[in-house]
Design a protein around this motif. Structure first.
Motif, mmCIF file in Angstrom:
data_model
loop_
_atom_site.group_PDB
_atom_site.id
_atom_site.type_symbol
_atom_site.label_atom_id
_atom_site.label_comp_id
_atom_site.label_asym_id
_atom_site.label_seq_id
_atom_site.Cartn_x
_atom_site.Cartn_y
_atom_site.Cartn_z
ATOM 1 N N LEU A 45 0.654 -1.572 -0.161
ATOM 2 C CA LEU A 45 -0.271 -0.293 -0.183
ATOM 3 C C LEU A 45 0.959 1.336 -0.373
ATOM 4 O O LEU A 45 0.655 2.259 -0.638
ATOM 5 C CB LEU A 45 -1.574 -0.359 1.200
ATOM 6 N N MET A 46 2.385 1.119 0.835
ATOM 7 C CA MET A 46 2.695 2.359 0.967
ATOM 8 C C MET A 46 3.469 2.934 -0.171
ATOM 9 O O MET A 46 4.013 3.687 -1.044
ATOM 10 C CB MET A 46 4.045 2.758 1.421
ATOM 11 N N THR A 47 3.860 1.535 -1.304
ATOM 12 C CA THR A 47 4.937 1.913 -2.488
ATOM 13 C C THR A 47 3.903 2.377 -3.668
ATOM 14 O O THR A 47 3.499 2.958 -4.356
ATOM 15 C CB THR A 47 5.002 0.205 -2.550
ATOM 16 N N SER A 48 2.315 1.754 -3.504
ATOM 17 C CA SER A 48 1.691 2.169 -4.648
ATOM 18 C C SER A 48 0.975 4.052 -3.394
ATOM 19 O O SER A 48 0.682 4.249 -5.074
ATOM 20 C CB SER A 48 0.193 1.503 -4.316
ATOM 21 N N ARG A 49 0.802 4.061 -2.496
ATOM 22 C CA ARG A 49 0.822 5.475 -2.496
ATOM 23 C C ARG A 49 1.412 6.471 -3.172
ATOM 24 O O ARG A 49 1.043 7.267 -4.344
ATOM 25 C CB ARG A 49 0.214 5.603 -0.911
ATOM 26 N N ALA A 50 2.586 5.807 -3.478
ATOM 27 C CA ALA A 50 3.512 6.715 -3.741
ATOM 28 C C ALA A 50 3.872 6.648 -5.349
ATOM 29 O O ALA A 50 4.646 7.692 -5.613
ATOM 30 C CB ALA A 50 4.971 6.100 -2.651
ATOM 31 N N LEU A 51 3.402 5.737 -5.680
ATOM 32 C CA LEU A 51 3.837 5.670 -7.426
ATOM 33 C C LEU A 51 2.171 6.367 -7.264
ATOM 34 O O LEU A 51 3.370 7.418 -9.158
ATOM 35 C CB LEU A 51 3.419 4.163 -7.777
ATOM 36 N N LEU A 52 1.870 6.346 -7.040
ATOM 37 C CA LEU A 52 0.078 6.985 -8.021
ATOM 38 C C LEU A 52 0.877 8.453 -7.576
ATOM 39 O O LEU A 52 0.152 9.485 -8.738
ATOM 40 C CB LEU A 52 -1.350 7.134 -6.976
ATOM 41 N N ASP A 53 1.046 8.932 -6.556
ATOM 42 C CA ASP A 53 1.689 10.620 -6.198
ATOM 43 C C ASP A 53 2.142 11.054 -7.152
ATOM 44 O O ASP A 53 1.889 12.175 -7.672
ATOM 45 C CB ASP A 53 2.327 10.762 -4.944
ATOM 46 N N ALA A 54 3.212 10.285 -7.416
ATOM 47 C CA ALA A 54 4.644 10.451 -8.937
ATOM 48 C C ALA A 54 3.650 9.839 -10.407
ATOM 49 O O ALA A 54 4.382 11.232 -11.038
ATOM 50 C CB ALA A 54 5.972 9.566 -8.296
ATOM 51 N N ASN A 55 2.832 9.415 -10.279
ATOM 52 C CA ASN A 55 2.232 8.455 -11.347
ATOM 53 C C ASN A 55 1.057 9.191 -10.998
ATOM 54 O O ASN A 55 0.719 7.689 -11.042
ATOM 55 C CB ASN A 55 3.042 7.606 -12.252
ATOM 56 N N PRO A 56 -0.377 9.583 -11.511
ATOM 57 C CA PRO A 56 -1.019 9.119 -11.014
ATOM 58 C C PRO A 56 -1.955 8.250 -12.030
ATOM 59 O O PRO A 56 -3.106 8.010 -12.271
ATOM 60 C CB PRO A 56 -1.574 10.871 -11.388
ATOM 61 N N ASP A 57 -1.225 7.770 -13.796
ATOM 62 C CA ASP A 57 -1.928 7.272 -14.483
ATOM 63 C C ASP A 57 -1.257 6.310 -15.010
ATOM 64 O O ASP A 57 -0.340 6.082 -15.628
ATOM 65 C CB ASP A 57 -2.369 7.622 -15.723
ATOM 66 N N PRO A 58 -0.727 5.109 -13.481
ATOM 67 C CA PRO A 58 0.363 4.332 -14.121
ATOM 68 C C PRO A 58 0.060 3.086 -14.696
ATOM 69 O O PRO A 58 -1.163 2.778 -14.980
ATOM 70 C CB PRO A 58 0.833 3.667 -12.798
ATOM 71 N N THR A 59 1.128 2.559 -16.074
ATOM 72 C CA THR A 59 0.906 1.414 -16.837
ATOM 73 C C THR A 59 0.795 -0.058 -16.448
ATOM 74 O O THR A 59 1.649 0.570 -15.303
ATOM 75 C CB THR A 59 1.541 0.825 -17.968
ATOM 76 N N GLU A 60 0.147 -0.529 -16.750
ATOM 77 C CA GLU A 60 0.856 -2.310 -15.506
ATOM 78 C C GLU A 60 1.835 -1.789 -15.859
ATOM 79 O O GLU A 60 2.672 -2.850 -14.281
ATOM 80 C CB GLU A 60 -0.351 -3.250 -16.373
ATOM 81 N N THR A 61 2.991 -2.311 -16.312
ATOM 82 C CA THR A 61 4.257 -2.405 -16.251
ATOM 83 C C THR A 61 4.887 -1.455 -15.651
ATOM 84 O O THR A 61 5.957 -2.072 -14.541
ATOM 85 C CB THR A 61 4.644 -2.142 -17.821
ATOM 86 N N GLU A 62 4.621 -0.581 -15.505
ATOM 87 C CA GLU A 62 5.455 0.622 -14.005
ATOM 88 C C GLU A 62 4.803 0.402 -13.280
ATOM 89 O O GLU A 62 5.149 0.274 -12.003
ATOM 90 C CB GLU A 62 4.410 1.998 -14.684
ATOM 91 N N ILE A 63 3.473 -0.407 -12.351
ATOM 92 C CA ILE A 63 3.298 -0.662 -11.355
ATOM 93 C C ILE A 63 4.131 -2.041 -11.341
ATOM 94 O O ILE A 63 4.551 -2.205 -9.919
ATOM 95 C CB ILE A 63 1.866 -0.794 -11.381
ATOM 96 N N ARG A 64 3.621 -2.873 -11.650
ATOM 97 C CA ARG A 64 4.690 -4.077 -11.795
ATOM 98 C C ARG A 64 6.319 -3.680 -11.280
ATOM 99 O O ARG A 64 6.937 -4.738 -10.631
ATOM 100 C CB ARG A 64 5.070 -5.145 -12.784
#
Ligand code: FES
Ligand code: FES
Lengths: 791, 160
Positions: B106-125
């Motif tokens: 959850l903490m990583t996901s939150r940080a990802l979305l703050d930096a990149n609000p529309d990540p692709t599947e690859t970016e999430i992985r």
């Protein structure tokens, strides 16, 4: 056969999980989260040697540590009669070593200190004088005449032999082989792996010195079985032991057995009069807790030239480590390995399994294997591909030709299993359609022309889960039946108490759904209590995918008991005969006059009121049951994996994975899919990365996540799932269980895919894990044999 | 030594050994047990928290190194009684089973979305590839993060 469209039970479906409300907030309660007043911390000293005599142990420096309260050795335990404990396979295991250590990482001493860091510091202060002994790290050498005897503690044990076991008709099988047009043999190793749940094992023991009651918070998939074993080991009265298994961070079979650390936390609490926590670190977890597999198999398959499979013959050498501590039904020393005829209609089959001791950690049945079915499925699915290789046949076609046909169910196998229901060709066809099988083969042919390596792997599996019928199955004499208790409160809210224990499978949700479906109650109104022996009925716990088939059945049946009792109450309320009532959704109503009826909530209140009930009918609305399954259930599935292999590096990329699962009626499709996803990742991991290897001195070569590689989000593709639904005819709601299906079925699909990719190089078989180095070696003419240690 | 770390807006001052790991400070001293521990070698990522707004593996940081800095843990995701969209996403998409890896995810996901609000599947992985989950096979974690991204995009539209 009932199909999905006409399935008899509705009311199930995708609902969000009750567990998640606390877990996404960080409000779970795992063992390491337990804090009790005055709690002390324990840590274990473990053996650096795989086999060594203990000459002496000097604990004085550790005892002098200012924060240490006690140091306990095997000698101390001997005095208490606790140095050894029974295993789940009628062997014994050292709690703390006294005479000698028998594997690297074995428990030698236990330190109790005020805090965790100090306990660890003090462990380092203990001096042990070891005298190293020759090591048996290779199962194949365990029975050599000059092999050192590992279990010299056992009277009459003069070698490293544990058991011989066989199944099937040898003479009949030999005859089939003697007359077969084609016979192919292969040596197949299923290497040792470890389930590695993300949470390690641990416990907090709290012995109340006044009442004599022991409360043990522990990472247990089987709290009731653990309680009984503690009663037997420690001689504690069973009613004075309460085992609480709180939230568990994954189990996969690793948390079925009892580990010395748990026992030591109990001893520690008795000795100090304070609660004692013990939580192992990752290295300890990987080195000493239940491993899985380690099966050295020689398979032979007999067939006609045009690909009709006639027979299978298997010889297994099973490495059980230093103590035979596998968790499996007593009468099945090799678990359910004899289900190895798989999904095919054969004329004959025979297997022998020999178990041996080695200087490796104990365990054996763990990691989502349904009691060795993982090994069995891997064996047969590899053998079918080996046959396809020799016959130059398409592996999917070859399977299709030999699958058991739908009209043959119930089907009795040559080794005595009665498969309950299935439509195998339909599942395989669906998987092939989803994959676009013919297109894939075309693509592969084109790529081969260009020198590119792409592989398509097919695997079909039949699982046997839900152990099991009491007359055949017990663990340490405890029959494998499970209880359920259901109470409807006056206001119509319910509490269900079950014997099984979730480790992530979502029982609090799915079991509420079963009750909701039977009684028409909203699942939000049903509380599921589990994981506490003081609060739940007896049962053997969650492993072998048995929760839904056994405890799920108990739950449906106990709800039906409530419904029957509610009928009598309703008849008294409505002043009609029970025979004039019919059940509709959530109420009993008068046949032909549906206006006249009472909901389950109204009935619950009346059952607790002064309403006059017929003679002999007790008030209130509760019931209990014990479910003794009449047979196992047999989920099955067809898996297809597509890989690309890099010729330059040997690296394997899993491009696609298509999984068609049939687990009967699905209670919560969302949860079922999640179970399958997790198992598929396991399959990719085992096929390509995971192995617990040892060197010749018995040194463990995979004691951290840097050495024991687990799949991450990057190794896993986006899973493509399909389903067929063939209900179990003997399960009250037609469900079969799914927890381990994907872990059982997927490793072989991946391996078959990689071998399919490198077929042009003349490789017929290769042992897992197919690491880049191993594949590269194969491409360059080196056979792939994992064997003992790093090749 | 005395260390003060601001955790989820609350200063926590404790006398600690210099070798105390941040993960243990959070769990044992501050009593926030949502942050988990899972390995000896900084591989599993169940211990991920934010340190001054960036995700770190809290088993890799000494508490003393976080002195005077601020930490956000899973308990700090919910704001004013409202779950963070990533928490909701994990519930909606079955992004957790045993829940042990979940706080870190959850903490990583939150940080990802703050930096990149529309990540692709690859970016999430890629974002979660330093963390292990033994239960979900990652698929539903990816979907959960996408769910949260879409939810945030749609609420932004409404408020804009
Ligand atoms: S505990 Fe495993 S990475 Fe921090
Ligand atoms: S949900 Fe269990 S480890 Fe991720």
């Amino acid at each position: 056969m009932t199909t999905v469209e006409e399935r008899p039970h509705t009311g199930f479906g995708r609902t969000l999980r009750k567990e998640d409300v606390r877990l996404v907030r960080g409000k779970g309660n795992y063992v390491d989260d337990v804090r009790l007043p005055g709690m002390l911390h324990g840590a274990l000293l473990r053996s650096p040697y795989a086999h060594a005599k203990i000459n002496s142990i000097d604990t004085s420096a550790a005892e002098a540590h200012p924060k240490v309260l006690a140091v306990i050795t095997g000698e101390t335990l001997k005095g208490l009669g606790l140095a050894w404990m029974p295993t789940l396979s009628y062997d014994v295991q050292a709690v703390l070593a006294t005479d000698k250590v028998r594997y690297q990482g074995q428990e030698v001493a236990f330190v109790i200190a005020e805090d965790h860091y100090s306990a660890r510091d003090a462990v380092e202060l203990i001096e042990v004088d070891y005298e190293p002994l020759p090591v048996v790290a290779d199962a194949k050498k365990a029975m050599a005449a000059d092999a050192p005897v590992i279990r010299d503690d056992k009277e009459g044990q003069t070698d490293n032999h544990i058991f011989d076991w066989e199944s099937g008709d040898q003479a009949e099988t030999d005859a089939v082989f003697a007359n077969a047009e084609v016979v192919v043999a292969e040596d197949i190793l299923y290497p040792r792996v470890h389930p590695a749940p993300l949470e390690t094992c641990g416990s907090v023991a709290d012995m109340d010195p006044v009442t004599g009651k022991l409360t043990l918070y522990t990472t247990s998939q089987a709290p009731h079985a653990h309680r009984t074993v503690y009663a037997l080991v420690a001689g504690l009265p069973e009613h004075k032991i309460r085992v609480i298994s709180p939230d568990i961070g994954g189990g996969f079979g690793n948390k079925v057995g009892i580990y010395p650390g748990y026992v030591m936390s109990i001893v520690g609490s008795i000795v100090t009069g304070k609660p004692v926590k013990w939580v192992e670190d990752r290295a300890e977890h990987l080195m000493s807790t239940a491993f899985a597999r380690d099966y050295h198999m020689r398979g032979e398959i007999a067939a006609t030239k045009d690909g009709k499979i006639l027979g299978l013959r298997v010889k297994v050498l099973a490495d059980h480590g230093a103590f035979n501590a596998t968790a499996q039904p007593t009468k099945f020393p090799a678990g359910f390995f004899h289900v190895f005829t798989g999904s095919y209609d054969l004329q004959a089959a025979h297997c022998t399994v020999t178990g041996v001791y080695t200087n490796k950690a104990p365990g054996g049945v763990a990691y989502a294997c349904s009691f060795r079915i993982t090994e069995a499925v891997y064996l047969v699915e590899r053998m079918v591909d080996v046959l396809a290789y020799e016959l130059k046949a398409d592996p999917a076609e070859l399977r299709m030709k030999n699958l058991i046909q739908p009209e043959q169910f119930p089907y009795t196998t040559k080794t005595g299993w009665e498969y309950d229901s299935g439509d195998y060709p339909k599942a395989l066809q669906l998987a092939m359609d989803m994959a676009g099988y013919d297109e894939l083969r075309k693509e592969q042919a084109e790529k081969r022309e260009r020198g590119e390596l792409m592989g398509i792997g097919v695997a079909f599996f039949t699982e046997a889960v839900g152990a099991g019928p009491r007359k055949h199955m017990d663990i340490l004499g405890l029959g494998m039946a499970d209880g359920a208790e259901l109470r409807i409160h006056p206001t119509g809210k319910a509490v269900l108490r079950i014997s099984v224990k979730t480790q992530g499978q979502g029982h609090e949700t799915t079991f509420a759904q079963i009750v909701g479906n039977e009684l028409g109650l909203p699942t939000a109104d049903i509380e599921v209590v589990h994981g506490d022996t003081d609060q739940t009925p007896f049962g053997l716990g969650t492993y072998g995918s048995r929760s839904t088939p056994v405890s799920g059945a108990a739950t449906a049946l106990v709800a039906r008991k409530i419904r029957d009792k509610a009928k009598i109450v309703a008849s008294a309320m409505l002043e009609v005969s029970p025979d004039d009532l019919e059940w509709e959704g959530n109420r009993w109503q008068v046949k032909g006059d549906p206006e006249q009826g009472k909901t389950i909530q109204e009935i619950a209140l009346a059952a607790h009121s002064s309403l006059e009930l017929p003679e002999g009918v007790e008030g209130h609305l509760d019931a209990t049951t014990v479910y003794n399954p009449p047979n196992l259930t047999y989920p099955f599935g067809a898996y297809i994996c597509v890989v690309d292999v890099d010729k330059g590096t040997g690296g394997v990329k899993v491009r696609r994975f298509i999984a068609v699962d049939d687990c009967g009626v699905r209670i919560n499709p969302m949860i079922v899919e999640g179970q399958v996803h997790g198992g598929l990742a396991d399959g990719v991991g085992m096929a390509l990365m995971q192995v617990i290897a040892f060197d010749e001195e018995g040194n463990h070569l995979g004691a951290s996540f840097m050495d024991y590689l687990l799949p991450t989000s990057l190794e896993c593709p986006s899973w493509e799932l399909g389903e067929t639904t063939t209900p179990s005819p003997h399960h009250p709601i037609g469900a079969k269980g799914v927890g381990e299906s994907a872990t059982v079925g997927s490793p072989c699909a991946v391996v078959n895919a990689v071998l399919d990719a490198i077929k042009p190089y003349g490789v017929r078989h290769a042992d897992m894990p197919l690491t880049p180095a191993a594949v590269w070696g194969a491409l360059n003419g080196r056979p792939i044999r994992t064997d003992l240690a790093i090749p | 030594m005395e260390v003060t770390i601001n955790i989820n807006g609350t200063p926590e001052t404790h006398d600690v050994e210099p070798r105390l790991l941040l993960v243990h400070f959070i769990r044992e001293k501050a009593g926030l047990r949502g942050t988990h521990w899972g390995c000896d070698t900084s591989n599993c990522g169940t211990c991920v928290v934010w340190l001054d707004g960036k995700p770190v593996k809290s088993c890799t940081v000494f508490a003393a190194m976080a002195d005077g800095r601020s930490v956000r843990t899973v308990e700090g995701l919910e704001q004013g009684g409202k779950l963070d969209p990533v928490q909701e996403g994990f519930m909606e998409c079955h992004g957790l089973q045993c829940g042990f890896c979940t706080p870190g995810m959850l903490m990583t996901s939150r940080a990802l979305l703050d930096a990149n609000p529309d990540p692709t599947e690859t970016e999430i992985r890629e974002a979660i590839s330093g963390q292990l989950c033994r239960c979900t096979g990652y698929e539903n974690i990816v979907r959960s993060v996408r769910w949260a991204a879409e939810k945030e995009a749609s609420t932004e539209e409404v408020t804009a």
